[in-house]
Design an enzyme around this catalytic site. Structure first.
Site, PDB file in Angstrom:
ATOM      1  CG  HIS A 257      35.234 116.857   3.851  1.00 49.75           C
ATOM      2  ND1 HIS A 257      35.804 115.732   3.293  1.00 49.75           N
ATOM      3  CD2 HIS A 257      34.139 117.149   3.104  1.00 49.75           C
ATOM      4  CE1 HIS A 257      35.081 115.369   2.240  1.00 49.75           C
ATOM      5  NE2 HIS A 257      34.066 116.206   2.098  1.00 49.75           N
ATOM      6  CG  ASP A 308      26.823 120.986   2.696  1.00 53.84           C
ATOM      7  OD1 ASP A 308      26.134 121.165   1.684  1.00 53.84           O
ATOM      8  OD2 ASP A 308      27.158 119.863   3.110  1.00 53.84           O
TER       9      ASP A 308
HETATM   10  C1  SDX Z   1      29.306 116.882   2.568  1.00 54.12           C
HETATM   11  O1  SDX Z   1      32.203 112.970   1.979  1.00 54.12           O
HETATM   12  C2  SDX Z   1      31.983 113.855   1.101  1.00 54.12           C
HETATM   13  O2  SDX Z   1      32.644 113.918   0.143  1.00 54.12           O
HETATM   14  C3  SDX Z   1      30.787 114.745   1.394  1.00 54.12           C
HETATM   15  C4  SDX Z   1      30.654 116.055   0.585  1.00 54.12           C
HETATM   16  C5  SDX Z   1      30.310 115.781  -0.878  1.00 54.12           C
HETATM   17  O3  SDX Z   1      30.576 116.646  -1.724  1.00 54.12           O
HETATM   18  O4  SDX Z   1      29.685 114.746  -1.160  1.00 54.12           O
HETATM   19  O5  SDX Z   1      31.830 116.827   0.651  1.00 54.12           O
HETATM   20  C6  SDX Z   1      29.463 116.912   1.081  1.00 54.12           C
HETATM   21  O6  SDX Z   1      28.597 116.023   3.047  1.00 54.12           O
HETATM   22  C7  SDX Z   1      30.049 117.868   3.414  1.00 54.12           C
HETATM   23  C8  SDX Z   1      29.872 117.640   4.924  1.00 54.12           C
HETATM   24  C9  SDX Z   1      28.585 118.266   5.414  1.00 54.12           C
HETATM   25  N1  SDX Z   1      28.350 117.994   6.829  1.00 54.12           N
HETATM   26  C10 SDX Z   1      28.515 118.906   7.797  1.00 54.12           C
HETATM   27  O7  SDX Z   1      28.893 120.054   7.538  1.00 54.12           O
HETATM   28  C11 SDX Z   1      28.142 118.451   9.191  1.00 54.12           C
HETATM   29  C12 SDX Z   1      29.162 118.938  10.193  1.00 54.12           C
HETATM   30  N2  SDX Z   1      30.400 118.235  10.021  1.00 54.12           N
HETATM   31  C13 SDX Z   1      30.610 117.050  10.683  1.00 54.12           C
HETATM   32  O8  SDX Z   1      29.672 116.435  11.459  1.00 54.12           O
HETATM   33  C14 SDX Z   1      31.823 116.199  10.281  1.00 54.12           C
HETATM   34  O9  SDX Z   1      32.928 117.020  10.143  1.00 54.12           O
HETATM   35  C15 SDX Z   1      31.635 115.309   9.032  1.00 54.12           C
HETATM   36  C16 SDX Z   1      30.374 114.484   9.122  1.00 54.12           C
HETATM   37  C17 SDX Z   1      31.614 116.134   7.770  1.00 54.12           C
HETATM   38  C18 SDX Z   1      32.848 114.343   8.965  1.00 54.12           C
HETATM   39  O10 SDX Z   1      32.758 113.449   9.995  1.00 54.12           O
HETATM   40  P1  SDX Z   1      33.904 112.446  10.439  1.00 54.12           P
HETATM   41  O11 SDX Z   1      34.966 112.336   9.423  1.00 54.12           O
HETATM   42  O12 SDX Z   1      33.226 111.194  10.871  1.00 54.12           O
HETATM   43  O13 SDX Z   1      34.541 113.171  11.697  1.00 54.12           O
HETATM   44  P2  SDX Z   1      34.038 113.092  13.195  1.00 54.12           P
HETATM   45  O14 SDX Z   1      32.605 113.395  13.288  1.00 54.12           O
HETATM   46  O15 SDX Z   1      34.477 111.754  13.739  1.00 54.12           O
HETATM   47  O16 SDX Z   1      34.846 114.269  13.835  1.00 54.12           O
HETATM   48  C19 SDX Z   1      36.217 114.161  14.242  1.00 54.12           C
HETATM   49  C20 SDX Z   1      36.430 115.168  15.345  1.00 54.12           C
HETATM   50  C21 SDX Z   1      35.447 114.965  16.488  1.00 54.12           C
HETATM   51  O17 SDX Z   1      36.068 115.454  17.670  1.00 54.12           O
HETATM   52  P3  SDX Z   1      36.742 114.427  18.736  1.00 54.12           P
HETATM   53  O18 SDX Z   1      35.623 113.522  19.190  1.00 54.12           O
HETATM   54  O19 SDX Z   1      37.813 113.663  17.979  1.00 54.12           O
HETATM   55  O20 SDX Z   1      37.277 115.319  19.791  1.00 54.12           O
HETATM   56  O21 SDX Z   1      36.177 116.505  14.878  1.00 54.12           O
HETATM   57  C22 SDX Z   1      35.040 117.059  15.558  1.00 54.12           C
HETATM   58  C23 SDX Z   1      34.293 115.846  16.148  1.00 54.12           C
HETATM   59  O22 SDX Z   1      33.516 116.212  17.253  1.00 54.12           O
HETATM   60  N3  SDX Z   1      34.204 117.698  14.551  1.00 54.12           N
HETATM   61  C24 SDX Z   1      33.421 118.761  14.779  1.00 54.12           C
HETATM   62  C25 SDX Z   1      32.828 119.058  13.548  1.00 54.12           C
HETATM   63  N4  SDX Z   1      33.282 118.191  12.619  1.00 54.12           N
HETATM   64  C26 SDX Z   1      34.110 117.371  13.241  1.00 54.12           C
HETATM   65  N5  SDX Z   1      33.138 119.437  15.871  1.00 54.12           N
HETATM   66  C27 SDX Z   1      32.255 120.455  15.763  1.00 54.12           C
HETATM   67  N6  SDX Z   1      31.661 120.805  14.607  1.00 54.12           N
HETATM   68  C28 SDX Z   1      31.935 120.118  13.488  1.00 54.12           C
HETATM   69  N7  SDX Z   1      31.364 120.441  12.348  1.00 54.12           N
END
Ligand code: SDX
Length: 371
Positions: A257, A308
């Site tokens: 998140h 989710d």
């Molecule tokens: C919702 O924002 C809100 O409030 C949203 C929400 C709401 O109620 O409205 O809470 C609802 O949208 C929840 C999120 C649903 N999405 C997912 O579950 C998709 C999977 N999660 C991610 O892709 C990610 O964690 C996000 C999109 C939720 C957040 O993305 P960020 O803040 O841009 O973080 P990032 O993608 O830059 O990740 C930072 C690091 C990375 O690694 P490094 O490159 O630094 O080594 O964390 C890793 C990412 O690769 N990472 C993950 C991961 N989430 C982050 N690695 C594997 N699986 C994951 N799910």
């Protein structure tokens, strides 16, 4: 000028609707844990729109307004019948239908407070019927009319299946709606605010927000979680599946998140609901698999599950088609979008940030046959 990727950490507005401070989520100052245990979805709608809990008669009036406004214009139902039904995702159908609803509302372009409140009621009421009716039309079934004696959550389940839902199903669905209602400046809410800050109408703001929610990095993740669980198939496969995905640098849906660090406070409620509902259905494998996935993922990456992750097995246990999970998120979140749209209108300024230009320097136009 410096830019921040994904606007991380940027405070873009003031709001008195919901807050996330130190991993605690509140709606208008009420802790989400308190609301999840005690409030109905209709009370939460009232809270978000009026910034206070309703009195008894106010709640009764809101419930009546919602059930009175649930029916859809026949044109929308006819429109569904023209869709290439086997190709259309329900989120795309919802996005189009909400835009269409604006065409059949005489108040669409009326920006008075009274008209905006009327539109808020209509949108909140009809979005449930849009999702349930589309689901039935694509299966060749007749739409089910809403019932005035049922609350919002019960009406949704009733219009979806045509059967009166059990009390435990209504309670679980109502709680899921409460948990998804608002979440500070998430991507879809920000989209809604950007849209209406041009003084565009509420139907445009909600249509834009639905488009943003649809993506798998946002609301679309819950459907992808169920796809993943189905692919894993059984508990024993969970660890190897997660390891392989991470080795391939794939994202695991339902984890991580932008704002939460210790964990999403909504997830524990959904985890418990998943445990109870999967047991009730004799399908504990979905809960057990989810627990194994969580353990396997968090052993590799310190990123807890978000809203989710466990909502997927909750909705599955309620017998809901997997591609309706994200539309259901919208059915709840529209309450928050509307609260933010009304807040934006009340103290509006155009939202227009800048971009840090990193393209080529000045170039001279080259005629086409000289390139
Ligand atoms: C919702 O924002 C809100 O409030 C949203 C929400 C709401 O109620 O409205 O809470 C609802 O949208 C929840 C999120 C649903 N999405 C997912 O579950 C998709 C999977 N999660 C991610 O892709 C990610 O964690 C996000 C999109 C939720 C957040 O993305 P960020 O803040 O841009 O973080 P990032 O993608 O830059 O990740 C930072 C690091 C990375 O690694 P490094 O490159 O630094 O080594 O964390 C890793 C990412 O690769 N990472 C993950 C991961 N989430 C982050 N690695 C594997 N699986 C994951 N799910």
């Amino acid at each position: 000028m410096t830019s921040t990727r994904g606007l991380e950490g940027v405070v873009a507005t003031e709001s008195s609707i919901s807050s996330i401070i130190d991993d605690t989520l509140t709606y208008v100052g009420y802790n989400i844990d308190d609301l999840a245990e005690n409030a109905s979805f209709e009370e939460v709608i009232y809270l978000l729109w009026h910034k206070r809990l309703p009195k008894k008669d106010e709640l009764t009036e809101l419930k009546k307004q919602l059930s009175d406004n649930m029916a859809l214009p026949q044109e929308i139902i006819n429109h569904f019948k023209t869709y290439p039904i086997d190709k259309v995702h329900p989120m795309a159908a919802l996005r189009s239908a909400v835009s269409l609803l604006g065409l059949y509302d005489d108040l669409s372009e009326d920006m008075s407070d009274e008209a905006n409140y009327q539109k808020a009621i209509k949108l909140q009421a009809k979005i449930a019927t849009v999702v349930t009716t589309f689901s039935r039309v694509r299966k060749g079934l007749d739409p089910v009319e809403p019932r005035a004696d049922l609350g919002y959550a019960a009406n949704f389940l009733y219009m979806l299946s045509g059967k009166e839902p059990e009390e435990i199903e209504i309670e679980a669905f109502d709680k899921a709606l409460v948990l998804h209602a608002d979440h500070e400046l998430n991507a879809s809410t920000f989209t809604a605010r950007v849209c209406v800050a041009t003084l565009s109408d509420m139907y445009s703001g909600v249509t834009a927000a639905i488009g943003a929610l649809k993506g798998p990095l946002h609301g679309g993740a819950n459907e992808q979680v169920m796809k993943m669980l189905s692919e894993i198939g059984s508990e024993e496969n969970a660890e190897a599946y997660i390891k392989e995905k991470l080795a391939n640098k794939e994202k695991i849906m339902g984890f991580g998140h932008r704002v939460y660090r210790k964990g999403d406070p909504r997830a524990k409620h959904l985890r418990e609901m998943s445990k109870q509902l999967t047991k009730l259905r004799g399908e504990e494998k979905w809960y057990n698999m989810s627990i194994r996935v969580e353990a396997a993922f968090t052993a590799e990456k310190p990123l807890p599950p978000n809203v989710d992750f466990y909502s997927a097995s909750v909705y599955h246990s309620l017998g809901i088609d997997h591609d309706l999970f994200t539309p259901i998120f919208a059915v709840s979140r529209v309450s928050g979008w509307i609260a933010h749209i009304l807040e934006q209108y009340a103290n509006n300024r155009l939202i227009r940030p800048r971009a840090d230009y990193v393209g080529p320097g000045m170039q001279k136009y080259v005629p086409i046959n000289e390139r």
